[in-house]
Scaffold this motif. Sequence first.
Motif, PDB file in Angstrom:
ATOM      1  N   ILE B  98      60.072  48.413  38.804  1.00 36.96           N
ATOM      2  CA  ILE B  98      61.212  49.251  38.422  1.00 36.96           C
ATOM      3  C   ILE B  98      61.573  50.109  39.626  1.00 36.96           C
ATOM      4  N   CYS B  99      62.860  50.147  39.938  1.00 35.91           N
ATOM      5  CA  CYS B  99      63.314  50.987  41.046  1.00 35.91           C
ATOM      6  C   CYS B  99      64.299  52.000  40.478  1.00 35.91           C
ATOM      7  N   ARG B 100      63.903  53.265  40.476  1.00 36.04           N
ATOM      8  CA  ARG B 100      64.757  54.307  39.912  1.00 36.04           C
ATOM      9  C   ARG B 100      64.692  55.544  40.787  1.00 36.04           C
ATOM     10  N   ASP B 101      65.827  56.173  41.000  1.00 39.30           N
ATOM     11  CA  ASP B 101      65.932  57.407  41.790  1.00 39.30           C
ATOM     12  C   ASP B 101      65.300  57.248  43.184  1.00 39.30           C
ATOM     13  N   GLY B 102      65.365  56.061  43.719  1.00 38.33           N
ATOM     14  CA  GLY B 102      64.816  55.840  45.057  1.00 38.33           C
ATOM     15  C   GLY B 102      63.308  55.706  45.097  1.00 38.33           C
ATOM     16  N   VAL B 103      62.703  55.515  43.942  1.00 36.25           N
ATOM     17  CA  VAL B 103      61.241  55.324  43.891  1.00 36.25           C
ATOM     18  C   VAL B 103      60.968  53.975  43.226  1.00 36.25           C
ATOM     19  N   LEU B 104      60.209  53.147  43.908  1.00 36.25           N
ATOM     20  CA  LEU B 104      59.836  51.847  43.355  1.00 36.25           C
ATOM     21  C   LEU B 104      58.480  51.970  42.683  1.00 36.25           C
ATOM     22  N   LYS B 105      58.401  51.444  41.459  1.00 37.52           N
ATOM     23  CA  LYS B 105      57.127  51.457  40.741  1.00 37.52           C
ATOM     24  C   LYS B 105      56.747  50.023  40.464  1.00 37.52           C
ATOM     25  N   LEU B 106      55.562  49.653  40.903  1.00 36.82           N
ATOM     26  CA  LEU B 106      55.097  48.288  40.695  1.00 36.82           C
ATOM     27  C   LEU B 106      53.826  48.343  39.874  1.00 36.82           C
ATOM     28  N   ARG B 107      53.752  47.479  38.873  1.00 38.62           N
ATOM     29  CA  ARG B 107      52.524  47.390  38.100  1.00 38.62           C
ATOM     30  C   ARG B 107      52.001  45.972  38.265  1.00 38.62           C
ATOM     31  N   LEU B 108      50.819  45.881  38.858  1.00 34.59           N
ATOM     32  CA  LEU B 108      50.222  44.569  39.113  1.00 34.59           C
ATOM     33  C   LEU B 108      49.027  44.382  38.196  1.00 34.59           C
ATOM     34  N   HIS B 109      48.931  43.195  37.642  1.00 35.16           N
ATOM     35  CA  HIS B 109      47.809  42.902  36.745  1.00 35.16           C
ATOM     36  C   HIS B 109      46.882  41.898  37.408  1.00 35.16           C
ATOM     37  N   ARG B 110      45.622  42.058  37.167  1.00 36.31           N
ATOM     38  CA  ARG B 110      44.626  41.117  37.647  1.00 36.31           C
ATOM     39  C   ARG B 110      44.904  39.758  37.036  1.00 36.31           C
ATOM     40  N   SER B 111      44.773  38.706  37.786  1.00 34.19           N
ATOM     41  CA  SER B 111      44.984  37.382  37.202  1.00 34.19           C
ATOM     42  C   SER B 111      43.778  37.051  36.323  1.00 34.19           C
ATOM     43  N   GLU B 112      44.019  36.164  35.371  1.00 34.59           N
ATOM     44  CA  GLU B 112      42.988  35.770  34.405  1.00 34.59           C
ATOM     45  C   GLU B 112      41.714  35.316  35.122  1.00 34.59           C
ATOM     46  N   ALA B 113      41.898  34.503  36.146  1.00 33.44           N
ATOM     47  CA  ALA B 113      40.754  33.925  36.858  1.00 33.44           C
ATOM     48  C   ALA B 113      39.946  34.986  37.606  1.00 33.44           C
ATOM     49  N   ASP B 114      40.625  36.076  37.938  1.00 35.91           N
ATOM     50  CA  ASP B 114      39.985  37.111  38.752  1.00 35.91           C
ATOM     51  C   ASP B 114      39.296  38.191  37.911  1.00 35.91           C
ATOM     52  N   THR B 115      39.554  38.181  36.619  1.00 38.28           N
ATOM     53  CA  THR B 115      38.979  39.210  35.751  1.00 38.28           C
ATOM     54  C   THR B 115      37.468  39.016  35.628  1.00 38.28           C
ATOM     55  N   PRO B 116      36.712  40.081  35.832  1.00 36.08           N
ATOM     56  CA  PRO B 116      35.264  39.892  35.724  1.00 36.08           C
ATOM     57  C   PRO B 116      34.833  39.577  34.285  1.00 36.08           C
ATOM     58  N   LYS B 117      33.909  38.664  34.163  1.00 38.69           N
ATOM     59  CA  LYS B 117      33.421  38.272  32.830  1.00 38.69           C
ATOM     60  C   LYS B 117      32.057  38.928  32.601  1.00 38.69           C
ATOM     61  N   THR B 118      31.872  39.382  31.407  1.00 38.80           N
ATOM     62  CA  THR B 118      30.582  39.986  31.071  1.00 38.80           C
ATOM     63  C   THR B 118      29.619  38.884  30.655  1.00 38.80           C
ATOM     64  N   ILE B 119      28.468  38.905  31.230  1.00 37.50           N
ATOM     65  CA  ILE B 119      27.463  37.886  30.900  1.00 37.50           C
ATOM     66  C   ILE B 119      26.354  38.543  30.081  1.00 37.50           C
ATOM     67  N   THR B 120      26.066  37.947  28.984  1.00 35.51           N
ATOM     68  CA  THR B 120      25.008  38.493  28.133  1.00 35.51           C
ATOM     69  C   THR B 120      23.668  37.903  28.562  1.00 35.51           C
ATOM     70  N   VAL B 121      22.724  38.781  28.721  1.00 36.31           N
ATOM     71  CA  VAL B 121      21.393  38.325  29.120  1.00 36.31           C
ATOM     72  C   VAL B 121      20.582  38.058  27.852  1.00 36.31           C
ATOM     73  N   GLN B 122      20.049  36.873  27.799  1.00 35.86           N
ATOM     74  CA  GLN B 122      19.251  36.519  26.615  1.00 35.86           C
ATOM     75  C   GLN B 122      17.778  36.763  26.884  1.00 35.86           C
ATOM     76  N   SER B 123      17.127  37.257  25.891  1.00 38.81           N
ATOM     77  CA  SER B 123      15.691  37.523  26.072  1.00 38.81           C
ATOM     78  C   SER B 123      14.863  36.346  25.568  1.00 38.81           C
TER      79      SER B 123
END
Lengths: 135, 123
Positions: B98-123
């Motif tokens: 979004i570009c408003r009043d001379g200020v650009l705002k960018l919202r970037l999201h992590r890609s699915e592949a890059d999102t850290p996955k939680t691994i459950t440790v089994q005992s």
Amino acid sequence: MAENKGQEIQKQETQLQQGTEPTREGRLFMPPTDIRETNDSIVLTADMPGVKPDGVDVTLEKDVLTVCGAVADEHLGNHNGDGYAEYEVGNYQRSFALSDEIDRDKIDARMDNGVLTLTLPKTTPSQKRIEVKAG
Amino acid sequence: MQREMDRLFGRAGGPVAPAFPPMNVRLNENGAELTAELPGVKPDDLGISVHDHTLTLKGHREPGEGEGAWHRRERAFGQFARSLQLPFEPDADNVEAICRDGVLKLRLHRSEADTPKTITVQS
């Protein structure tokens, strides 16, 4: 990402006159300005990103023109969390001394994409100041 | 002595031209929020691209035009381009700008592949 981490904040702060103190908290910045003079007017252009048209205040007192810009709330932003900053957000203020007589009633101010354009028409010769004669 | 010289003449390599546009970046769990001050730049004159971990911002600022004598010219104009290396891979299809009043705002999201996955440790 931290390519310019050591870089100084680029905006220049407004130096208030001696004996004057700001009434609000936060830093006050000096907007970079272009001034162009034609035969019939002076055109002043100032960069004030984050300021909306209703946040601009222009005053002309005697020969001093003061431009103030208040940054809109939506641009103040959230400063919490991890990050890296190259600029600070703050209001703008700058004063200019005008040499020519300006027609105060015809000053035109426009705000577009964070840029203020002020057109200050000069007075026509018939409106010029009255000469004071000696004797 | 050397320190004194450095203080007088600034950092080694002389003054560095400020990068345009100045940017602020804030990282969060889902990605990043970026703001840039671009007064006078029309959204049409701005090019934003994302490739791998790199975000590129390109555009130009129109010089002030008109007749008469210039008393002051402090506003920068011309072409600009900046690339920013991000600590994650953004999802190129999911960038909000979004570009408003001379200020650009960018919202970037992590890609699915890059999102850290939680691994459950089994005992």
